[in-house]
Design a protein around this motif. Structure first.
Motif, PDB file in Angstrom:
ATOM      1  N   CYS A 187      10.416  11.461 -11.464  1.00  9.99           N
ATOM      2  CA  CYS A 187      11.491  10.620 -10.926  1.00  9.99           C
ATOM      3  C   CYS A 187      12.046   9.611 -11.925  1.00  9.99           C
ATOM      4  CB  CYS A 187      11.022   9.890  -9.674  1.00  9.99           C
ATOM      5  SG  CYS A 187       9.695   8.698  -9.955  1.00  9.99           S
ATOM      6  N   GLY A 188      11.365   9.388 -13.041  1.00  6.54           N
ATOM      7  CA  GLY A 188      11.843   8.463 -14.056  1.00  6.54           C
ATOM      8  C   GLY A 188      11.523   7.003 -13.781  1.00  6.54           C
ATOM      9  N   CYS A 189      10.799   6.720 -12.719  1.00  8.86           N
ATOM     10  CA  CYS A 189      10.456   5.344 -12.358  1.00  8.86           C
ATOM     11  C   CYS A 189       9.207   4.894 -13.114  1.00  8.86           C
ATOM     12  CB  CYS A 189      10.178   5.234 -10.859  1.00  8.86           C
ATOM     13  SG  CYS A 189      11.621   5.532  -9.843  1.00  8.86           S
ATOM     14  N   HIS A 190       9.019   3.579 -13.167  1.00 11.58           N
ATOM     15  CA  HIS A 190       7.809   3.010 -13.745  1.00 11.58           C
ATOM     16  C   HIS A 190       6.641   3.274 -12.799  1.00 11.58           C
ATOM     17  CE1 HIS A 190       4.995  -0.064 -15.215  1.00 11.58           C
ATOM     18  NE2 HIS A 190       5.636   0.059 -16.365  1.00 11.58           N
ATOM     19  N   ARG A 191       5.444   3.305 -13.350  1.00 15.80           N
ATOM     20  CA  ARG A 191       4.242   3.590 -12.557  1.00 15.80           C
ATOM     21  C   ARG A 191       4.035   2.578 -11.437  1.00 15.80           C
ATOM     22  NH1 ARG A 191      -1.222   3.414 -15.773  1.00 15.80           N
ATOM     23  NH2 ARG A 191      -0.916   1.204 -15.455  1.00 15.80           N
ATOM     24  N   ASN A 192       4.504   1.346 -11.594  1.00 15.19           N
ATOM     25  CA  ASN A 192       4.322   0.321 -10.563  1.00 15.19           C
ATOM     26  C   ASN A 192       5.034   0.654  -9.253  1.00 15.19           C
ATOM     27  OD1 ASN A 192       2.765  -1.185 -12.256  1.00 15.19           O
ATOM     28  ND2 ASN A 192       4.412  -2.540 -12.882  1.00 15.19           N
ATOM     29  N   PHE A 193       6.034   1.524  -9.277  1.00 15.68           N
ATOM     30  CA  PHE A 193       6.730   1.912  -8.046  1.00 15.68           C
ATOM     31  C   PHE A 193       5.941   2.933  -7.231  1.00 15.68           C
ATOM     32  CE2 PHE A 193      10.435   0.392 -10.478  1.00 15.68           C
ATOM     33  CZ  PHE A 193      10.923  -0.512  -9.553  1.00 15.68           C
ATOM     34  N   HIS A 194       4.922   3.505  -7.806  1.00  9.26           N
ATOM     35  CA  HIS A 194       4.126   4.513  -7.111  1.00  9.26           C
ATOM     36  C   HIS A 194       2.958   3.853  -6.390  1.00  9.26           C
ATOM     37  CE1 HIS A 194       5.979   8.226  -8.732  1.00  9.26           C
ATOM     38  NE2 HIS A 194       6.432   7.362  -9.623  1.00  9.26           N
ATOM     39  N   ALA A 209      18.659  -0.026  -2.261  1.00  7.85           N
ATOM     40  CA  ALA A 209      18.526  -1.462  -2.010  1.00  7.85           C
ATOM     41  C   ALA A 209      19.808  -2.215  -2.368  1.00  7.85           C
ATOM     42  CB  ALA A 209      17.354  -2.028  -2.795  1.00  7.85           C
ATOM     43  N   GLY A 210      20.545  -1.740  -3.353  1.00  7.65           N
ATOM     44  CA  GLY A 210      21.775  -2.405  -3.776  1.00  7.65           C
ATOM     45  C   GLY A 210      22.867  -2.372  -2.726  1.00  7.65           C
ATOM     46  N   VAL A 211      22.850  -1.402  -1.830  1.00  7.36           N
ATOM     47  CA  VAL A 211      23.873  -1.289  -0.787  1.00  7.36           C
ATOM     48  C   VAL A 211      23.326  -1.657   0.585  1.00  7.36           C
ATOM     49  CG1 VAL A 211      25.246   0.407  -2.027  1.00  7.36           C
ATOM     50  CG2 VAL A 211      23.421   1.188  -0.503  1.00  7.36           C
ATOM     51  N   GLY A 212      22.102  -2.197   0.626  1.00  3.72           N
ATOM     52  CA  GLY A 212      21.527  -2.655   1.887  1.00  3.72           C
ATOM     53  C   GLY A 212      20.854  -1.576   2.708  1.00  3.72           C
ATOM     54  N   GLY A 213      20.571  -0.432   2.134  1.00  5.16           N
ATOM     55  CA  GLY A 213      19.921   0.650   2.865  1.00  5.16           C
ATOM     56  C   GLY A 213      18.511   0.889   2.370  1.00  5.16           C
ATOM     57  N   TYR A 214      17.955   2.005   2.806  1.00  5.28           N
ATOM     58  CA  TYR A 214      16.618   2.389   2.369  1.00  5.28           C
ATOM     59  C   TYR A 214      16.606   3.888   2.109  1.00  5.28           C
ATOM     60  CZ  TYR A 214      11.594   3.047   2.173  1.00  5.28           C
ATOM     61  OH  TYR A 214      10.333   3.377   1.761  1.00  5.28           O
ATOM     62  N   ALA A 215      16.317   4.277   0.863  1.00  2.00           N
ATOM     63  CA  ALA A 215      16.235   5.688   0.504  1.00  2.00           C
ATOM     64  C   ALA A 215      15.255   5.848  -0.647  1.00  2.00           C
ATOM     65  CB  ALA A 215      17.607   6.216   0.099  1.00  2.00           C
ATOM     66  N   VAL A 216      14.316   6.751  -0.478  1.00  2.00           N
ATOM     67  CA  VAL A 216      13.377   7.067  -1.543  1.00  2.00           C
ATOM     68  C   VAL A 216      13.715   8.450  -2.079  1.00  2.00           C
ATOM     69  CG1 VAL A 216      11.513   5.593  -0.712  1.00  2.00           C
ATOM     70  CG2 VAL A 216      11.688   7.923   0.121  1.00  2.00           C
ATOM     71  N   ASP A 217      13.255   8.752  -3.293  1.00  2.00           N
ATOM     72  CA  ASP A 217      13.647  10.015  -3.927  1.00  2.00           C
ATOM     73  C   ASP A 217      12.751  11.199  -3.575  1.00  2.00           C
ATOM     74  OD1 ASP A 217      11.400   9.369  -5.324  1.00  2.00           O
ATOM     75  OD2 ASP A 217      12.367   9.235  -7.270  1.00  2.00           O
ATOM     76  N   GLY A 218      11.616  10.971  -2.952  1.00  7.68           N
ATOM     77  CA  GLY A 218      10.754  12.063  -2.533  1.00  7.68           C
ATOM     78  C   GLY A 218       9.726  12.492  -3.557  1.00  7.68           C
ATOM     79  N   CYS A 219       9.582  11.759  -4.645  1.00 11.36           N
ATOM     80  CA  CYS A 219       8.568  12.079  -5.649  1.00 11.36           C
ATOM     81  C   CYS A 219       7.190  11.918  -5.010  1.00 11.36           C
ATOM     82  CB  CYS A 219       8.712  11.150  -6.860  1.00 11.36           C
ATOM     83  SG  CYS A 219       7.496  11.438  -8.146  1.00 11.36           S
ATOM     84  N   ARG A 220       6.393  12.964  -5.021  1.00 11.74           N
ATOM     85  CA  ARG A 220       5.119  12.990  -4.291  1.00 11.74           C
ATOM     86  C   ARG A 220       3.936  12.419  -5.066  1.00 11.74           C
ATOM     87  NH1 ARG A 220       5.285  14.255   1.005  1.00 11.74           N
ATOM     88  NH2 ARG A 220       3.207  15.053   0.733  1.00 11.74           N
TER      89      ARG A 220
END
Length: 98
Positions: free
Chosen positions: A70-77, A40-51
């Motif tokens: 993935c190290g993300c907070h639960r709210n991103f899932h 998002a910081g560079v204007g694109g879209y990429a997810v890490d693939g955490c299932r």
């Protein structure tokens, strides 16, 4: 992944004194794939693939809200809620004269 189950009790306000009605709503909450946009910081879209969400710690501590994969907070899932209503039908007490 950890499933959560929440039980909410609803009482029927219109029940007579000889009838007991109660219904329960059972909700199973599950957290699916990570939807955080890492580009998002560079204007694109990429997810890490955490299932699926896997907590790094036990329930009740800060690690329970962080994904071990993935190290993300639960709210991103993605949150998936399954709702089921369970009704315990009325039971009538018999009034008999002896």
């Amino acid at each position: 992944m950890k499933n959560r189950q929440v039980v909410i009790k609803k009482d029927d306000q219109n029940s007579s004194r000889n009838t007991t009605n109660s219904a329960y709503t059972v909700r199973n909450v599950r957290y699916g794939e990570c939807q955080k946009n890492h580009a998002a910081g560079v204007g694109g879209y990429a997810v890490d693939g955490c299932r699926e969400f896997m907590p790094t710690g036990e329930e009740g501590i800060n690690g329970a809200l962080t994904c071990a994969a993935c190290g993300c907070h639960r709210n991103f899932h993605r949150r998936e809620v399954e709702t089921e209503v369970v009704c315990e039908c009325s039971s009538h007490s018999s009034l008999g004269s002896s």
